[in-house]
Design a protein around this motif. Structure first.
Motif, PDB file in Angstrom:
ATOM      1  N   ASN A 118       5.475  31.579  16.871  1.00 27.62           N
ATOM      2  CA  ASN A 118       6.931  31.703  16.902  1.00 27.62           C
ATOM      3  C   ASN A 118       7.369  32.786  17.886  1.00 27.62           C
ATOM      4  N   ALA A 119       6.535  33.074  18.864  1.00 27.70           N
ATOM      5  CA  ALA A 119       6.800  34.177  19.783  1.00 27.70           C
ATOM      6  C   ALA A 119       8.096  33.985  20.561  1.00 27.70           C
ATOM      7  N   HIS A 120       8.497  32.736  20.783  1.00 29.55           N
ATOM      8  CA  HIS A 120       9.734  32.498  21.529  1.00 29.55           C
ATOM      9  C   HIS A 120      10.950  33.072  20.828  1.00 29.55           C
ATOM     10  N   VAL A 121      10.913  33.065  19.499  1.00 32.71           N
ATOM     11  CA  VAL A 121      12.017  33.628  18.724  1.00 32.71           C
ATOM     12  C   VAL A 121      12.071  35.135  18.924  1.00 32.71           C
ATOM     13  N   GLU A 122      10.915  35.766  18.816  1.00 32.61           N
ATOM     14  CA  GLU A 122      10.843  37.219  18.980  1.00 32.61           C
ATOM     15  C   GLU A 122      11.268  37.649  20.376  1.00 32.61           C
ATOM     16  N   LEU A 123      10.905  36.853  21.396  1.00 28.00           N
ATOM     17  CA  LEU A 123      11.214  37.215  22.769  1.00 28.00           C
ATOM     18  C   LEU A 123      12.595  36.752  23.218  1.00 28.00           C
ATOM     19  N   GLY A 124      13.227  35.912  22.421  1.00 35.17           N
ATOM     20  CA  GLY A 124      14.540  35.400  22.781  1.00 35.17           C
ATOM     21  C   GLY A 124      14.507  34.431  23.945  1.00 35.17           C
ATOM     22  N   ILE A 125      13.425  33.680  24.048  1.00 39.69           N
ATOM     23  CA  ILE A 125      13.281  32.682  25.112  1.00 39.69           C
ATOM     24  C   ILE A 125      13.407  31.295  24.495  1.00 39.69           C
ATOM     25  N   ALA A 126      14.202  30.439  25.133  1.00 39.03           N
ATOM     26  CA  ALA A 126      14.456  29.105  24.591  1.00 39.03           C
ATOM     27  C   ALA A 126      13.893  28.038  25.522  1.00 39.03           C
ATOM     28  N   PRO A 127      12.673  27.588  25.281  1.00 37.68           N
ATOM     29  CA  PRO A 127      12.114  26.504  26.099  1.00 37.68           C
ATOM     30  C   PRO A 127      12.950  25.237  25.964  1.00 37.68           C
ATOM     31  N   ASP A 128      12.894  24.390  26.969  1.00 39.10           N
ATOM     32  CA  ASP A 128      13.581  23.104  26.874  1.00 39.10           C
ATOM     33  C   ASP A 128      12.896  22.205  25.860  1.00 39.10           C
ATOM     34  N   ALA A 129      11.620  22.447  25.639  1.00 34.36           N
ATOM     35  CA  ALA A 129      10.870  21.744  24.589  1.00 34.36           C
ATOM     36  C   ALA A 129       9.660  22.596  24.236  1.00 34.36           C
ATOM     37  N   ILE A 130       9.197  22.429  23.001  1.00 36.24           N
ATOM     38  CA  ILE A 130       7.975  23.086  22.539  1.00 36.24           C
ATOM     39  C   ILE A 130       7.024  21.993  22.088  1.00 36.24           C
ATOM     40  N   CYS A 131       5.846  21.942  22.683  1.00 39.85           N
ATOM     41  CA  CYS A 131       4.883  20.894  22.372  1.00 39.85           C
ATOM     42  C   CYS A 131       3.547  21.512  21.994  1.00 39.85           C
ATOM     43  N   SER A 132       2.886  20.901  21.032  1.00 41.45           N
ATOM     44  CA  SER A 132       1.575  21.389  20.607  1.00 41.45           C
ATOM     45  C   SER A 132       0.442  20.551  21.176  1.00 41.45           C
ATOM     46  N   SER A 133       0.783  19.489  21.901  1.00 39.18           N
ATOM     47  CA  SER A 133      -0.232  18.588  22.443  1.00 39.18           C
ATOM     48  C   SER A 133       0.368  17.779  23.584  1.00 39.18           C
ATOM     49  N   PHE A 134      -0.484  17.096  24.323  1.00 34.09           N
ATOM     50  CA  PHE A 134      -0.004  16.220  25.377  1.00 34.09           C
ATOM     51  C   PHE A 134       0.729  15.020  24.789  1.00 34.09           C
ATOM     52  N   GLU A 135       0.354  14.599  23.594  1.00 32.62           N
ATOM     53  CA  GLU A 135       1.058  13.494  22.955  1.00 32.62           C
ATOM     54  C   GLU A 135       2.522  13.860  22.738  1.00 32.62           C
ATOM     55  N   GLU A 136       2.773  15.076  22.260  1.00 26.85           N
ATOM     56  CA  GLU A 136       4.154  15.521  22.064  1.00 26.85           C
ATOM     57  C   GLU A 136       4.871  15.687  23.397  1.00 26.85           C
ATOM     58  N   LEU A 137       4.157  16.180  24.405  1.00 34.73           N
ATOM     59  CA  LEU A 137       4.749  16.330  25.732  1.00 34.73           C
ATOM     60  C   LEU A 137       5.166  14.972  26.285  1.00 34.73           C
ATOM     61  N   ILE A 138       4.299  13.991  26.176  1.00 32.35           N
ATOM     62  CA  ILE A 138       4.601  12.650  26.688  1.00 32.35           C
ATOM     63  C   ILE A 138       5.789  12.048  25.950  1.00 32.35           C
ATOM     64  N   ALA A 139       5.836  12.236  24.638  1.00 31.71           N
ATOM     65  CA  ALA A 139       6.955  11.708  23.850  1.00 31.71           C
ATOM     66  C   ALA A 139       8.265  12.331  24.302  1.00 31.71           C
ATOM     67  N   TRP A 140       8.270  13.637  24.537  1.00 28.42           N
ATOM     68  CA  TRP A 140       9.491  14.310  24.991  1.00 28.42           C
ATOM     69  C   TRP A 140       9.893  13.819  26.383  1.00 28.42           C
ATOM     70  N   LEU A 141       8.909  13.690  27.271  1.00 23.94           N
ATOM     71  CA  LEU A 141       9.232  13.220  28.621  1.00 23.94           C
ATOM     72  C   LEU A 141       9.741  11.794  28.619  1.00 23.94           C
ATOM     73  N   GLU A 142       9.188  10.952  27.763  1.00 23.02           N
ATOM     74  CA  GLU A 142       9.667   9.567  27.674  1.00 23.02           C
ATOM     75  C   GLU A 142      11.138   9.548  27.259  1.00 23.02           C
ATOM     76  N   GLN A 143      11.513  10.462  26.382  1.00 22.40           N
ATOM     77  CA  GLN A 143      12.911  10.559  25.962  1.00 22.40           C
ATOM     78  C   GLN A 143      13.793  10.974  27.134  1.00 22.40           C
ATOM     79  N   GLN A 144      13.312  11.947  27.914  1.00 24.15           N
ATOM     80  CA  GLN A 144      14.108  12.378  29.074  1.00 24.15           C
ATOM     81  C   GLN A 144      14.256  11.254  30.101  1.00 24.15           C
ATOM     82  N   LEU A 145      13.226  10.468  30.248  1.00 25.16           N
ATOM     83  CA  LEU A 145      13.246   9.390  31.231  1.00 25.16           C
ATOM     84  C   LEU A 145      14.110   8.211  30.795  1.00 25.16           C
ATOM     85  N   SER A 146      14.306   8.100  29.493  1.00 19.45           N
ATOM     86  CA  SER A 146      15.072   6.955  28.990  1.00 19.45           C
ATOM     87  C   SER A 146      16.560   7.274  28.801  1.00 19.45           C
TER      88      SER A 146
END
Length: 236
Positions: free
Chosen positions: A207-235
């Motif tokens: 949860n380091a992003h909360v402590e640092l006050g940084i807001a990623p456009d997405a948080i992914c724990s795997s390439f599967e999650e990354l691909i799912a997020w990118l597919e959403q952006q592409l659609s």
């Protein structure tokens, strides 16, 4: 999302994003010390692995410009250790070659190679790194149209210049590129300040992003999650 904002390219950090680096460096330093014991015994006898590491970190603190090229840092620290121990400097090249061979013996996370193959069908791939991984030696250079290293470019993440140069080399505007990395400051914040979207590859559930006050456009724990997020952006 406007169609003109759909991602056209995705850029990756390397160490700790595509593979774990700490165990690789630990093993490389162990094998290097064994090599030194045979080829440069005065250095191995004078300094333990931990002492060599401490001397290198002290040098980096004293001369921060070495952040741009960690290979040069390691070489300079070895040269100083050789000189201190009275060892023949002719063995420096062999020591560095031995270290880099071990340093590039990385093992990508299981989801990385299938993920890169999948993404290459939809997007142009690139890499931006502050490290000294050799993609040719590792065997994955063919996945990336562009690979920029701070040591060659002359500026390191989070400097916007290296992200912008990568986008320019890929022929895309920053707003059409996504950067993926494990470091919130260097990767996420750096890429966002350069105008890219940034995905935090957070395989540990931090949860380091909360402590640092940084807001990623997405948080992914795997390439599967990354691909799912990118597919959403592409659609969208």
């Amino acid at each position: 999302m406007n169609v003109t904002e759909r991602p056209r390219a995705i850029l990756f950090d390397l160490d700790d994003t595509l593979w774990p680096i700490a165990p690789v460096i630990a093993e490389a330093e162990t094998t290097l010390h064994a090599w030194l014991a045979t080829h440069a015994p005065k250095v191995a006898q004078a300094f333990s692995i931990e002492e060599l590491r401490a001397r290198r970190m002290a040098l980096l603190a004293a001369e921060p410009h070495y952040h741009l090229d960690l290979g040069k840092l390691r070489r300079a620290a070895l040269e100083a250790a050789f000189a201190h121990a009275g060892e023949d400097l002719a063995h420096i090249d062999g020591a560095m070659q031995h270290f880099f061979a071990a340093r590039n013996a990385v093992k990508p996370y299981d989801d990385v190679l299938p993920g890169l193959l999948h993404l290459a069908d939809r997007l142009t791939l690139g890499a931006v790194t502050n490290g000294n991984a050799d993609l040719e030696v590792i065997g994955i250079a063919h996945h990336f149209k562009v690979a920029l290293a701070a040591s060659h470019f002359g500026k390191a993440k989070p400097d916007p210049a290296i992200f912008l140069a990568a986008c320019d080399a890929l022929g895309v505007a920053p707003r059409h590129a996504v950067y993926v990395g494990d470091d919130l400051r260097l990767d996420v914040e750096g890429a966002q300040k350069a105008g890219l979207r940034a995905v935090w590859m957070n395989r540990t559930g931090s949860n380091a992003h909360v402590e640092l006050g940084i807001a990623p456009d997405a948080i992914c724990s795997s390439f599967e999650e990354l691909i799912a997020w990118l597919e959403q952006q592409l659609s969208d």
